[in-house]
Write a protein that holds these residues in place. Structure first.
Motif, mmCIF file in Angstrom:
data_model
loop_
_atom_site.group_PDB
_atom_site.id
_atom_site.type_symbol
_atom_site.label_atom_id
_atom_site.label_comp_id
_atom_site.label_asym_id
_atom_site.label_seq_id
_atom_site.Cartn_x
_atom_site.Cartn_y
_atom_site.Cartn_z
ATOM 1 N N ALA A 12 24.061 15.617 29.741
ATOM 2 C CA ALA A 12 24.217 14.185 29.957
ATOM 3 C C ALA A 12 25.144 13.560 28.927
ATOM 4 O O ALA A 12 25.499 14.167 27.927
ATOM 5 N N SER A 13 25.500 12.316 29.195
ATOM 6 C CA SER A 13 26.406 11.561 28.333
ATOM 7 C C SER A 13 25.769 11.205 26.992
ATOM 8 O O SER A 13 26.445 10.755 26.080
ATOM 9 N N HIS A 30 17.795 35.240 42.093
ATOM 10 C CA HIS A 30 18.388 36.546 41.772
ATOM 11 C C HIS A 30 19.424 36.433 40.661
ATOM 12 O O HIS A 30 20.207 37.355 40.450
ATOM 13 N N GLY A 31 19.437 35.295 39.981
ATOM 14 C CA GLY A 31 20.312 35.114 38.835
ATOM 15 C C GLY A 31 21.681 34.530 39.138
ATOM 16 O O GLY A 31 22.468 34.317 38.232
ATOM 17 N N GLU A 32 21.968 34.249 40.404
ATOM 18 C CA GLU A 32 23.261 33.638 40.722
ATOM 19 C C GLU A 32 23.278 32.222 40.153
ATOM 20 O O GLU A 32 22.363 31.450 40.368
ATOM 21 N N GLY A 33 24.359 31.931 39.447
ATOM 22 C CA GLY A 33 24.475 30.619 38.837
ATOM 23 C C GLY A 33 25.341 29.681 39.655
ATOM 24 O O GLY A 33 26.212 30.112 40.410
ATOM 25 N N TRP A 34 25.074 28.395 39.514
ATOM 26 C CA TRP A 34 25.894 27.358 40.138
ATOM 27 C C TRP A 34 25.986 26.218 39.140
ATOM 28 O O TRP A 34 24.988 25.850 38.507
ATOM 29 N N CYS A 35 27.173 25.679 38.983
ATOM 30 C CA CYS A 35 27.378 24.630 37.994
ATOM 31 C C CYS A 35 28.498 23.707 38.456
ATOM 32 O O CYS A 35 29.444 24.162 39.122
ATOM 33 N N THR A 36 28.382 22.435 38.134
ATOM 34 C CA THR A 36 29.447 21.504 38.464
ATOM 35 C C THR A 36 29.480 20.353 37.466
ATOM 36 O O THR A 36 28.446 19.946 36.929
ATOM 37 N N LEU A 37 30.684 19.870 37.247
ATOM 38 C CA LEU A 37 30.863 18.646 36.474
ATOM 39 C C LEU A 37 30.653 17.467 37.416
ATOM 40 O O LEU A 37 30.927 17.550 38.613
ATOM 41 N N ILE A 38 30.191 16.350 36.857
ATOM 42 C CA ILE A 38 29.907 15.157 37.655
ATOM 43 C C ILE A 38 30.785 14.016 37.159
ATOM 44 O O ILE A 38 30.770 13.673 35.976
ATOM 45 N N ARG A 39 31.566 13.452 38.061
ATOM 46 C CA ARG A 39 32.431 12.320 37.719
ATOM 47 C C ARG A 39 31.569 11.075 37.507
ATOM 48 O O ARG A 39 30.745 10.727 38.364
ATOM 49 N N PRO A 40 31.737 10.386 36.403
ATOM 50 C CA PRO A 40 30.948 9.168 36.159
ATOM 51 C C PRO A 40 31.241 8.093 37.212
ATOM 52 O O PRO A 40 32.384 7.895 37.615
ATOM 53 N N GLU A 41 30.189 7.430 37.631
ATOM 54 C CA GLU A 41 30.327 6.279 38.523
ATOM 55 C C GLU A 41 30.935 5.123 37.723
ATOM 56 O O GLU A 41 30.955 5.150 36.491
ATOM 57 N N GLN A 42 31.398 4.101 38.421
ATOM 58 C CA GLN A 42 32.041 2.956 37.750
ATOM 59 C C GLN A 42 31.154 2.317 36.679
ATOM 60 O O GLN A 42 31.631 1.914 35.628
ATOM 61 N N ASP A 43 29.846 2.229 36.963
ATOM 62 C CA ASP A 43 28.942 1.570 36.015
ATOM 63 C C ASP A 43 28.302 2.541 35.019
ATOM 64 O O ASP A 43 27.468 2.154 34.218
ATOM 65 N N TRP A 44 28.718 3.797 35.029
ATOM 66 C CA TRP A 44 28.229 4.781 34.065
ATOM 67 C C TRP A 44 29.202 4.786 32.889
ATOM 68 O O TRP A 44 30.172 5.529 32.877
ATOM 69 N N VAL A 45 28.939 3.970 31.896
ATOM 70 C CA VAL A 45 29.885 3.808 30.792
ATOM 71 C C VAL A 45 29.364 4.330 29.455
ATOM 72 O O VAL A 45 30.140 4.504 28.520
ATOM 73 N N HIS A 46 28.067 4.567 29.343
ATOM 74 C CA HIS A 46 27.495 5.065 28.089
ATOM 75 C C HIS A 46 28.154 6.389 27.696
ATOM 76 O O HIS A 46 28.329 7.271 28.530
ATOM 77 N N TRP A 47 28.514 6.536 26.441
ATOM 78 C CA TRP A 47 29.090 7.795 25.954
ATOM 79 C C TRP A 47 28.678 7.988 24.508
ATOM 80 O O TRP A 47 28.987 7.177 23.648
ATOM 81 N N ASP A 48 27.974 9.059 24.228
ATOM 82 C CA ASP A 48 27.484 9.374 22.892
ATOM 83 C C ASP A 48 28.357 10.489 22.316
ATOM 84 O O ASP A 48 28.379 11.602 22.843
ATOM 85 N N SER A 49 29.065 10.212 21.244
ATOM 86 C CA SER A 49 29.991 11.195 20.671
ATOM 87 C C SER A 49 29.262 12.411 20.126
ATOM 88 O O SER A 49 29.807 13.523 20.165
ATOM 89 N N GLN A 50 28.025 12.251 19.656
ATOM 90 C CA GLN A 50 27.261 13.411 19.177
ATOM 91 C C GLN A 50 26.906 14.340 20.333
ATOM 92 O O GLN A 50 27.001 15.559 20.212
ATOM 93 N N ALA A 51 26.493 13.778 21.463
ATOM 94 C CA ALA A 51 26.196 14.598 22.638
ATOM 95 C C ALA A 51 27.467 15.285 23.126
ATOM 96 O O ALA A 51 27.439 16.453 23.526
ATOM 97 N N ALA A 52 28.580 14.588 23.076
ATOM 98 C CA ALA A 52 29.859 15.160 23.512
ATOM 99 C C ALA A 52 30.235 16.366 22.661
ATOM 100 O O ALA A 52 30.796 17.344 23.171
ATOM 101 N N GLN A 53 29.928 16.329 21.376
ATOM 102 C CA GLN A 53 30.219 17.468 20.503
ATOM 103 C C GLN A 53 29.365 18.675 20.869
ATOM 104 O O GLN A 53 29.824 19.807 20.784
ATOM 105 N N ILE A 54 28.141 18.445 21.295
ATOM 106 C CA ILE A 54 27.247 19.545 21.669
ATOM 107 C C ILE A 54 27.722 20.222 22.951
ATOM 108 O O ILE A 54 27.845 21.436 23.014
#
Length: 167
Positions: A12-13, A30-54
């Motif tokens: 998360a952000s 059976h161990g198959e992985g699935w992953c995707t990035l999620i584009r922020p919605e217009q009102d999703w503006v919170h951004w924590d620089s410490q979380a971003a570093q992790i």
């Protein structure tokens, strides 16, 4: 539980009010992985620089390569229809998953449950050391949601096997 659980992880952000999902991944039975990035919605503006570093995912990358909340919700419902999916951070992951589906205007067709529901007391005793061993063996170099989900799933499997041997 006799079948291997599907395990999900959400990055998360940041933490707390205003945070939103930026990456979602899971490990199938059976161990198959699935992953995707999620584009922020217009009102999703919170951004924590410490979380971003992790998680090492710049917001610009999300805007450029992330899938919309609607597409991610649709894909999850198609792939996980009727399943119970487990998370080790259920409290936060539940909120972030709800935020994703709310933005998509639909409901999940699967259930997100707390991984602790299926960890026996015997497994809990072995959990930490086993997880460290799994992380070491996999030698994962990138912090990603699907990698985290696979580590949790393998830890569950190994602690289940070990707890059966002990009893």
């Amino acid at each position: 539980m006799s079948t291997v659980p599907i395990v999900m992880d959400i990055e998360a952000s940041g933490f707390g009010k205003g945070s939103y999902p930026i990456e979602l991944g899971y490990s199938q039975r059976h161990g198959e992985g699935w992953c995707t990035l999620i584009r922020p919605e217009q009102d999703w503006v919170h951004w924590d620089s410490q979380a971003a570093q992790i998680h090492n995912i710049p917001r610009e990358l999300l805007l450029e390569r992330g899938k919309t909340a609607a597409l991610v919700a649709t894909l999850l419902n198609q792939q996980l229809e009727g399943c119970t999916v487990y998370s080790d951070g259920w409290g936060q992951d539940y909120v972030w998953l709800a935020r994703l589906f709310d933005a998509a205007g639909c409901s999940p067709h699967f259930r997100l449950a707390d991984l602790r529901e299926i960890i026996s007391p015997q497994q809990a005793v072995l959990w930490h050391a086993t997880r460290l061993q799994v992380e070491h063996e996999l030698a994962i170099t990138r912090h990603r949601a699907s990698n985290d989900a696979r580590v949790l799933q393998l830890t569950w499997l190994r602690t289940l096997d070990a707890s059966r041997v002990l009893h």
